[in-house]
Design a protein around this motif. Structure first.
Motif, PDB file in Angstrom:
ATOM      1  N   LEU A 132      41.210  38.262  35.339  1.00 51.62           N
ATOM      2  CA  LEU A 132      41.773  37.172  36.135  1.00 51.62           C
ATOM      3  C   LEU A 132      41.171  35.821  35.763  1.00 51.62           C
ATOM      4  CD1 LEU A 132      41.685  38.980  39.598  1.00 51.62           C
ATOM      5  CD2 LEU A 132      43.648  38.741  38.067  1.00 51.62           C
ATOM      6  N   THR A 133      41.933  34.776  36.040  1.00 52.84           N
ATOM      7  CA  THR A 133      41.467  33.416  35.793  1.00 52.84           C
ATOM      8  C   THR A 133      41.715  32.582  37.038  1.00 52.84           C
ATOM      9  OG1 THR A 133      42.032  33.598  33.446  1.00 52.84           O
ATOM     10  CG2 THR A 133      41.677  31.379  34.320  1.00 52.84           C
ATOM     11  N   LEU A 134      40.664  31.985  37.562  1.00 56.99           N
ATOM     12  CA  LEU A 134      40.769  31.177  38.773  1.00 56.99           C
ATOM     13  C   LEU A 134      41.660  29.959  38.513  1.00 56.99           C
ATOM     14  CD1 LEU A 134      39.513  31.478  41.602  1.00 56.99           C
ATOM     15  CD2 LEU A 134      37.823  29.771  40.944  1.00 56.99           C
ATOM     16  N   GLY A 135      42.621  29.720  39.398  1.00 54.51           N
ATOM     17  CA  GLY A 135      43.503  28.563  39.269  1.00 54.51           C
ATOM     18  C   GLY A 135      44.733  28.803  38.427  1.00 54.51           C
ATOM     19  N   GLU A 136      44.840  29.971  37.842  1.00 60.37           N
ATOM     20  CA  GLU A 136      46.002  30.305  37.019  1.00 60.37           C
ATOM     21  C   GLU A 136      47.065  30.975  37.882  1.00 60.37           C
ATOM     22  OE1 GLU A 136      46.106  33.723  34.045  1.00 60.37           O
ATOM     23  OE2 GLU A 136      45.709  32.014  32.719  1.00 60.37           O
ATOM     24  N   ASN A 137      48.293  30.497  37.838  1.00 59.09           N
ATOM     25  CA  ASN A 137      49.364  31.032  38.685  1.00 59.09           C
ATOM     26  C   ASN A 137      49.563  32.522  38.494  1.00 59.09           C
ATOM     27  OD1 ASN A 137      49.918  28.546  39.831  1.00 59.09           O
ATOM     28  ND2 ASN A 137      51.477  28.007  38.310  1.00 59.09           N
ATOM     29  N   GLU A 138      49.462  32.979  37.252  1.00 65.70           N
ATOM     30  CA  GLU A 138      49.679  34.398  36.969  1.00 65.70           C
ATOM     31  C   GLU A 138      48.618  35.286  37.608  1.00 65.70           C
ATOM     32  OE1 GLU A 138      49.753  31.979  34.827  1.00 65.70           O
ATOM     33  OE2 GLU A 138      51.803  31.978  34.037  1.00 65.70           O
ATOM     34  N   SER A 139      47.501  34.695  37.994  1.00 65.64           N
ATOM     35  CA  SER A 139      46.397  35.471  38.564  1.00 65.64           C
ATOM     36  C   SER A 139      46.387  35.485  40.089  1.00 65.64           C
ATOM     37  CB  SER A 139      45.050  34.918  38.062  1.00 65.64           C
ATOM     38  OG  SER A 139      44.904  35.126  36.677  1.00 65.64           O
ATOM     39  N   THR A 140      47.332  34.764  40.705  1.00 60.55           N
ATOM     40  CA  THR A 140      47.301  34.602  42.164  1.00 60.55           C
ATOM     41  C   THR A 140      47.267  35.929  42.906  1.00 60.55           C
ATOM     42  OG1 THR A 140      48.468  32.495  42.022  1.00 60.55           O
ATOM     43  CG2 THR A 140      48.473  33.607  44.147  1.00 60.55           C
ATOM     44  N   ASN A 192      30.074  37.064  41.399  1.00 60.12           N
ATOM     45  CA  ASN A 192      31.510  36.990  41.108  1.00 60.12           C
ATOM     46  C   ASN A 192      31.745  36.066  39.918  1.00 60.12           C
ATOM     47  OD1 ASN A 192      34.279  36.806  41.133  1.00 60.12           O
ATOM     48  ND2 ASN A 192      34.431  35.991  43.209  1.00 60.12           N
ATOM     49  N   SER A 193      32.247  36.613  38.824  1.00 62.52           N
ATOM     50  CA  SER A 193      32.451  35.822  37.605  1.00 62.52           C
ATOM     51  C   SER A 193      33.621  34.853  37.726  1.00 62.52           C
ATOM     52  CB  SER A 193      32.685  36.754  36.411  1.00 62.52           C
ATOM     53  OG  SER A 193      33.865  37.530  36.594  1.00 62.52           O
ATOM     54  N   LEU A 194      34.398  34.963  38.802  1.00 63.05           N
ATOM     55  CA  LEU A 194      35.545  34.078  39.017  1.00 63.05           C
ATOM     56  C   LEU A 194      35.156  32.821  39.792  1.00 63.05           C
ATOM     57  CD1 LEU A 194      38.145  36.839  39.913  1.00 63.05           C
ATOM     58  CD2 LEU A 194      38.057  35.492  37.813  1.00 63.05           C
ATOM     59  N   THR A 195      33.885  32.494  39.792  1.00 58.38           N
ATOM     60  CA  THR A 195      33.394  31.312  40.496  1.00 58.38           C
ATOM     61  C   THR A 195      32.580  30.451  39.545  1.00 58.38           C
ATOM     62  OG1 THR A 195      31.413  32.513  41.234  1.00 58.38           O
ATOM     63  CG2 THR A 195      33.294  32.493  42.722  1.00 58.38           C
ATOM     64  N   GLY A 196      32.300  29.224  39.994  1.00 52.17           N
ATOM     65  CA  GLY A 196      31.536  28.299  39.157  1.00 52.17           C
ATOM     66  C   GLY A 196      30.570  27.476  39.974  1.00 52.17           C
ATOM     67  N   ALA A 197      30.121  26.363  39.391  1.00 45.21           N
ATOM     68  CA  ALA A 197      29.103  25.517  40.023  1.00 45.21           C
ATOM     69  C   ALA A 197      29.563  24.960  41.370  1.00 45.21           C
ATOM     70  CB  ALA A 197      28.729  24.374  39.082  1.00 45.21           C
ATOM     71  N   GLY A 198      30.871  24.791  41.533  1.00 42.92           N
ATOM     72  CA  GLY A 198      31.370  24.211  42.774  1.00 42.92           C
ATOM     73  C   GLY A 198      31.549  25.196  43.903  1.00 42.92           C
ATOM     74  N   ALA A 247      30.131  27.997  46.660  1.00 34.82           N
ATOM     75  CA  ALA A 247      28.929  28.375  47.406  1.00 34.82           C
ATOM     76  C   ALA A 247      28.566  29.823  47.094  1.00 34.82           C
ATOM     77  CB  ALA A 247      29.198  28.219  48.907  1.00 34.82           C
ATOM     78  N   PHE A 248      27.290  30.136  47.254  1.00 38.59           N
ATOM     79  CA  PHE A 248      26.848  31.516  47.009  1.00 38.59           C
ATOM     80  C   PHE A 248      27.571  32.465  47.949  1.00 38.59           C
ATOM     81  CE2 PHE A 248      24.182  35.216  47.728  1.00 38.59           C
ATOM     82  CZ  PHE A 248      23.852  35.584  46.433  1.00 38.59           C
ATOM     83  N   TYR A 249      27.571  32.115  49.255  1.00 36.41           N
ATOM     84  CA  TYR A 249      28.299  32.916  50.254  1.00 36.41           C
ATOM     85  C   TYR A 249      29.409  32.064  50.838  1.00 36.41           C
ATOM     86  CZ  TYR A 249      29.485  35.294  54.592  1.00 36.41           C
ATOM     87  OH  TYR A 249      30.177  35.912  55.608  1.00 36.41           O
ATOM     88  N   PRO A 250      30.633  32.586  50.830  1.00 37.75           N
ATOM     89  CA  PRO A 250      31.009  33.937  50.402  1.00 37.75           C
ATOM     90  C   PRO A 250      31.484  34.036  48.954  1.00 37.75           C
ATOM     91  CG  PRO A 250      32.838  32.945  51.570  1.00 37.75           C
ATOM     92  CD  PRO A 250      31.746  31.909  51.559  1.00 37.75           C
ATOM     93  N   ASP A 251      31.694  32.870  48.291  1.00 34.81           N
ATOM     94  CA  ASP A 251      32.393  32.859  47.005  1.00 34.81           C
ATOM     95  C   ASP A 251      31.706  33.686  45.913  1.00 34.81           C
ATOM     96  OD1 ASP A 251      34.004  31.115  48.386  1.00 34.81           O
ATOM     97  OD2 ASP A 251      33.302  29.317  47.376  1.00 34.81           O
ATOM     98  N   LYS A 252      30.496  33.282  45.549  1.00 24.83           N
ATOM     99  CA  LYS A 252      29.811  33.944  44.438  1.00 24.83           C
ATOM    100  C   LYS A 252      29.362  35.353  44.796  1.00 24.83           C
ATOM    101  CE  LYS A 252      28.143  29.707  42.251  1.00 24.83           C
ATOM    102  NZ  LYS A 252      26.966  28.938  41.792  1.00 24.83           N
ATOM    103  N   MET A 253      29.092  35.546  46.049  1.00 25.62           N
ATOM    104  CA  MET A 253      28.550  36.829  46.506  1.00 25.62           C
ATOM    105  C   MET A 253      29.591  37.936  46.503  1.00 25.62           C
ATOM    106  SD  MET A 253      26.426  37.354  49.980  1.00 25.62           S
ATOM    107  CE  MET A 253      26.164  38.968  50.673  1.00 25.62           C
ATOM    108  N   LEU A 254      30.801  37.619  46.935  1.00 22.23           N
ATOM    109  CA  LEU A 254      31.831  38.646  47.097  1.00 22.23           C
ATOM    110  C   LEU A 254      32.584  38.898  45.791  1.00 22.23           C
ATOM    111  CD1 LEU A 254      33.242  37.804  50.632  1.00 22.23           C
ATOM    112  CD2 LEU A 254      31.407  39.382  49.990  1.00 22.23           C
ATOM    113  N   GLY A 255      31.925  39.614  44.903  1.00 24.13           N
ATOM    114  CA  GLY A 255      32.512  39.997  43.633  1.00 24.13           C
ATOM    115  C   GLY A 255      32.408  41.496  43.437  1.00 24.13           C
ATOM    116  N   SER A 256      32.826  41.961  42.288  1.00 21.97           N
ATOM    117  CA  SER A 256      32.801  43.401  42.027  1.00 21.97           C
ATOM    118  C   SER A 256      31.381  43.952  42.017  1.00 21.97           C
ATOM    119  CB  SER A 256      33.496  43.704  40.699  1.00 21.97           C
ATOM    120  OG  SER A 256      32.824  43.066  39.622  1.00 21.97           O
TER     121      SER A 256
END
Length: 232
Positions: free
Chosen positions: A35-43, A179-185, A187-196
């Motif tokens: 998946l790619t964050l921000g890509e329509n095909e990945s929604t 979560n590899s689908l996140t970046g510098a912008g 937050a750790f919780y919940p964005d970066k934390m809730l990954g595979s």
């Protein structure tokens, strides 16, 4: 003359919970690199990815509670051969019939501790894995179920050691891949934390505790026959 035949069945929902948790964890692991964050095909894939991770966390905790509830219930009904040899089987049955530790007044870990104490088995080491990880797993599950919105500040141009860390970042960082689908912008919780990585950790932590519990009694876990199938 009519003959009545009574049939009975007993279902162990803990195995269903573990099956679903492991399935969702595997699926999130398959999806994340595709998946790619921000890509329509990945929604839709991103929706499924998030659903799999949240479901894994909740089902891993549900598996833990179902397992210990079944352990006590097995003493109270018949009792089943697996627990019939326990010296305290009748006592556990009596306590269970009185709601101990059946009610919501007892936490998941308290239920396991009561079973170990009643049978004079070695207690969990509360300072290490798997006890500490399961304690965190239940805390995370509770945070998701009883979610309360919070504003998380993400100051720019500040070194990591200078910023105030979210409580979950302090507790969970380093326990699993983010979560590899996140970046510098994000937050750790919940964005970066809730990954595979978190999903796999949840299942692994839950099974590690129940494995430890059953080993104290020299009993095979109820899910032992599906361990390879569920990759646990």
């Amino acid at each position: 003359m009519q003959t009545q035949v009574t049939m009975s069945s007993r279902h162990y929902l803990s195995i269903s919970h573990l099956s679903a948790a492991s399935l969702f964890a595997e699926r999130s692991t398959e999806l994340e690199p595709k998946l790619t964050l921000g890509e329509n095909e990945s929604t839709n894939g991103l929706r499924e990815h998030n659903a799999c991770i949240v479901s894994t966390i909740m089902l891993s905790a549900a598996f833990l509670e179902a397992t210990i509830n079944e352990f006590f219930s097995d003493c109270a009904e018949d009792p089943y051969a697996k627990v019939a040899t326990l010296p305290t089987c009748k006592l556990m049955a009596k306590l269970w019939s009185r709601g101990i530790p059946k009610t919501a007044s007892y936490s998941i870990l308290e239920k396991y501790e009561i079973a170990l104490d009643l049978n004079e088995k070695q207690p969990f080491d509360k300072s290490s894995h798997p006890y500490q990880d399961v304690k965190l797993l239940v805390e995370l599950r509770n945070a998701l179920i009883h979610y309360e919105p919070e504003t998380i500040q993400l100051p720019t141009g500040m070194l990591e050691e200078q910023r105030e860390l979210h409580k979950f970042e302090k507790k969970f960082r380093g326990k699993f891949e983010l979560n590899s689908l996140t970046g510098a912008g994000n937050a750790f919780y919940p964005d970066k934390m809730l990954g595979s990585g978190c999903a796999r950790w949840a299942v692994k932590s839950a099974v590690a505790l129940t494995d430890t519990f059953y080993s104290r009694f020299s009993l095979k876990p109820m899910y032992d026959h599906v361990r390879a199938q569920f990759s646990v």
